[in-house]
Motif scaffolding. Sequence first.
Motif, PDB file in Angstrom:
ATOM      1  N   GLY A  69       0.980  -1.175   0.053  1.00 38.36           N
ATOM      2  CA  GLY A  69      -0.038   0.010  -0.209  1.00 38.36           C
ATOM      3  C   GLY A  69       0.806   1.052   0.159  1.00 38.36           C
ATOM      4  N   PRO A  70       0.092   2.481   0.058  1.00 38.78           N
ATOM      5  CA  PRO A  70       0.706   3.618  -0.081  1.00 38.78           C
ATOM      6  C   PRO A  70       1.455   4.246   1.326  1.00 38.78           C
ATOM      7  CG  PRO A  70      -1.464   3.949   0.120  1.00 38.78           C
ATOM      8  CD  PRO A  70      -1.312   2.579  -0.158  1.00 38.78           C
ATOM      9  N   THR A  71       2.714   4.100   1.228  1.00 39.54           N
ATOM     10  CA  THR A  71       3.453   4.443   2.711  1.00 39.54           C
ATOM     11  C   THR A  71       2.995   5.455   3.485  1.00 39.54           C
ATOM     12  OG1 THR A  71       5.331   3.178   2.016  1.00 39.54           O
ATOM     13  CG2 THR A  71       5.501   4.577   3.927  1.00 39.54           C
ATOM     14  N   SER A  72       3.043   6.693   2.794  1.00 38.16           N
ATOM     15  CA  SER A  72       2.596   7.841   3.170  1.00 38.16           C
ATOM     16  C   SER A  72       1.315   8.023   3.860  1.00 38.16           C
ATOM     17  CB  SER A  72       3.102   9.274   2.240  1.00 38.16           C
ATOM     18  OG  SER A  72       4.041   9.234   1.859  1.00 38.16           O
ATOM     19  N   THR A  73       0.286   7.542   2.931  1.00 31.65           N
ATOM     20  CA  THR A  73      -1.104   7.462   3.261  1.00 31.65           C
ATOM     21  C   THR A  73      -1.457   6.501   4.534  1.00 31.65           C
ATOM     22  OG1 THR A  73      -1.613   7.710   0.922  1.00 31.65           O
ATOM     23  CG2 THR A  73      -3.384   6.954   2.248  1.00 31.65           C
ATOM     24  N   GLN A  74      -0.623   5.394   4.561  1.00 29.20           N
ATOM     25  CA  GLN A  74      -0.900   4.597   5.712  1.00 29.20           C
ATOM     26  C   GLN A  74      -0.281   5.263   7.025  1.00 29.20           C
ATOM     27  OE1 GLN A  74       1.011   1.067   3.629  1.00 29.20           O
ATOM     28  NE2 GLN A  74      -0.687  -0.080   4.207  1.00 29.20           N
ATOM     29  N   THR A  75       0.795   5.782   7.008  1.00 25.99           N
ATOM     30  CA  THR A  75       1.468   6.449   8.184  1.00 25.99           C
ATOM     31  C   THR A  75       0.418   7.655   8.558  1.00 25.99           C
ATOM     32  OG1 THR A  75       3.513   6.202   7.193  1.00 25.99           O
ATOM     33  CG2 THR A  75       3.324   7.817   9.027  1.00 25.99           C
ATOM     34  N   PHE A 205      -8.439  -8.261   9.038  1.00 23.46           N
ATOM     35  CA  PHE A 205      -7.771  -9.075   8.098  1.00 23.46           C
ATOM     36  C   PHE A 205      -9.057  -9.834   7.256  1.00 23.46           C
ATOM     37  CE2 PHE A 205      -6.609 -13.354   6.793  1.00 23.46           C
ATOM     38  CZ  PHE A 205      -5.433 -13.149   6.001  1.00 23.46           C
ATOM     39  N   PHE A 206      -9.831 -10.328   8.084  1.00 25.54           N
ATOM     40  CA  PHE A 206     -11.028 -11.004   7.280  1.00 25.54           C
ATOM     41  C   PHE A 206     -11.842 -10.141   6.482  1.00 25.54           C
ATOM     42  CE2 PHE A 206     -10.738 -14.327  10.835  1.00 25.54           C
ATOM     43  CZ  PHE A 206     -10.313 -15.105   9.865  1.00 25.54           C
ATOM     44  N   LEU A 207     -12.053  -8.629   6.825  1.00 18.95           N
ATOM     45  CA  LEU A 207     -12.622  -7.582   5.920  1.00 18.95           C
ATOM     46  C   LEU A 207     -11.660  -7.302   4.575  1.00 18.95           C
ATOM     47  CD1 LEU A 207     -14.655  -5.437   5.688  1.00 18.95           C
ATOM     48  CD2 LEU A 207     -13.018  -4.012   7.033  1.00 18.95           C
ATOM     49  N   TRP A 208     -10.475  -7.339   4.841  1.00 18.28           N
ATOM     50  CA  TRP A 208      -9.695  -7.335   3.507  1.00 18.28           C
ATOM     51  C   TRP A 208      -9.911  -8.425   2.806  1.00 18.28           C
ATOM     52  CZ3 TRP A 208      -5.305 -10.731   2.763  1.00 18.28           C
ATOM     53  CH2 TRP A 208      -4.543 -10.362   1.802  1.00 18.28           C
ATOM     54  N   LEU A 209      -9.647  -9.474   3.154  1.00 22.16           N
ATOM     55  CA  LEU A 209      -9.860 -10.679   2.424  1.00 22.16           C
ATOM     56  C   LEU A 209     -10.955 -11.047   1.643  1.00 22.16           C
ATOM     57  CD1 LEU A 209      -8.279 -13.373   1.533  1.00 22.16           C
ATOM     58  CD2 LEU A 209      -8.877 -14.598   3.535  1.00 22.16           C
ATOM     59  N   GLY A 210     -12.132 -10.769   2.702  1.00 18.99           N
ATOM     60  CA  GLY A 210     -13.426 -10.869   2.077  1.00 18.99           C
ATOM     61  C   GLY A 210     -13.957  -9.922   1.122  1.00 18.99           C
ATOM     62  N   VAL A 211     -13.295  -8.633   0.928  1.00 24.35           N
ATOM     63  CA  VAL A 211     -13.746  -7.726  -0.064  1.00 24.35           C
ATOM     64  C   VAL A 211     -12.695  -8.199  -1.223  1.00 24.35           C
ATOM     65  CG1 VAL A 211     -13.088  -5.266  -0.756  1.00 24.35           C
ATOM     66  CG2 VAL A 211     -14.008  -5.740   1.245  1.00 24.35           C
ATOM     67  N   LEU A 212     -11.473  -8.561  -0.959  1.00 23.83           N
ATOM     68  CA  LEU A 212     -10.766  -9.072  -2.130  1.00 23.83           C
ATOM     69  C   LEU A 212     -11.449 -10.277  -2.847  1.00 23.83           C
ATOM     70  CD1 LEU A 212      -7.964  -9.095  -3.684  1.00 23.83           C
ATOM     71  CD2 LEU A 212      -7.282 -10.897  -1.860  1.00 23.83           C
ATOM     72  N   ILE A 320      -3.372  -2.033   7.677  1.00 20.03           N
ATOM     73  CA  ILE A 320      -2.749  -1.181   8.831  1.00 20.03           C
ATOM     74  C   ILE A 320      -3.714  -1.343   9.996  1.00 20.03           C
ATOM     75  CG2 ILE A 320      -3.638   1.067   8.211  1.00 20.03           C
ATOM     76  CD1 ILE A 320      -0.181   0.283   9.518  1.00 20.03           C
ATOM     77  N   PHE A 321      -4.701  -1.214   9.929  1.00 20.46           N
ATOM     78  CA  PHE A 321      -5.779  -1.331  10.939  1.00 20.46           C
ATOM     79  C   PHE A 321      -5.455  -2.785  11.555  1.00 20.46           C
ATOM     80  CE2 PHE A 321      -9.388   1.638  10.074  1.00 20.46           C
ATOM     81  CZ  PHE A 321      -8.448   2.760  10.070  1.00 20.46           C
TER      82      PHE A 321
END
Length: 400
Positions: A69-75, A205-212, A320-321
């Motif tokens: 992901g985008p480092t600056s945005t995640q930070t 994590f499950f939210l990320w994977l579920g959307v994918l 990141i969350f």
Amino acid sequence: MLPYLTPVKPVRRIRYLIFLKDVLILSLTTFGGPQVHLAMLYERFVQKRRYLTESELMELNALCQILPGPTSTQTITAVGFKIGGPNLAYITLLIWVLPAVSIMTAVGMGMFYLEQHNLSLRFARFIQPMAVGFLIVAGYRIGQKVIKDQVSLALAITAALVAYVFRSPVMTPVVIVAGGLVTALTYQKQERMEKKPLQVQWSNFFLWLGVLIGAAGLGAVTQSLPVRLFENFYRNGSLVFGGGQVLTPMLYNEFVAFKHYLTREEFLSGLGLVQALPGPVFCFASYIGALSMRDAGFTGQFWGSFVSTAGIFLPGTFLIFFVYRFWEQLKRYRVVRASLDGVNAASTGLTAAAAIVLFQPMAPHWPSVAVVLITMGVLLYTRIPPFVIVVGGLVAGVVL
């Protein structure tokens, strides 16, 4: 009940509003990529406002560098999370990306308007070779940092060759994962740290994977272009390590070489112009999304930009969350730290391959080659900001 505790909520609300105002200021003034972004975050968040300490900011930035992901945005999103939890973090993300996203969406729509009315795009002719110069210098600088030994050099060269020969978006995750697995085997070289049992909260994590998985399935069933655009950018946003420069070859392979949603000239024009904007380079996705749905009219272009922007930024936010909550334990595992060397080396190879592919058609034309070399020289040997270089290229295109 203690009466002196009652003002806490209003005070906290005011603090959040001041923080969001600071985020808006940064979104309008931070040019130059993740390194410059970090310096400006430090100046405003640590020195001026004292939202967090220097060590806390640097640790958050280090965590974001090892995530896709985008480092600056995640930070900056992680700082919002630390200050006010997930709700403030999502608002932070929105404010941070909105200015650049709005401009790149308008640029994509404007590019289509000019093409549709057969108006000349010659004013942007220097921007395309300048974009190649930006990409070459970015790859060189990344390589200086991540190529530390013969193994990482071999991985970078192999990744570049594979990406050059097999120009399919399928190869990108294969190359990145393979690079990480190779160096993970050398974990013994990493410093041993005392480990604690991982306490993982899996919801994000499950939210990320579920959307994918859901987006991939829905796109395959419906064949809807907006859904497929969201899935394409969500997948790329889940795989890119190293920032916007590494994202470039992935997007080129997917949307130009493989799917032909954009021409090479359109891609390079947008890539050059995004260098002149404040905020994250990942906003390039908004431009690509708008042009990918050019045949659907104004409303379609808007939705193309919207779904592409959401797709590219959401994976890094979810991750990141997820990782932030157990980062202290995770970073103590040597195999995790070792795998990052291979991921970074492979990403450097992908950037090199993209630079070669984009430069090849320009090689027979000496003016384009000259612009590439001049851009590289200015970036390497002067302190002129990238947006000044791009504006200069646009002015030269109009005048000449």
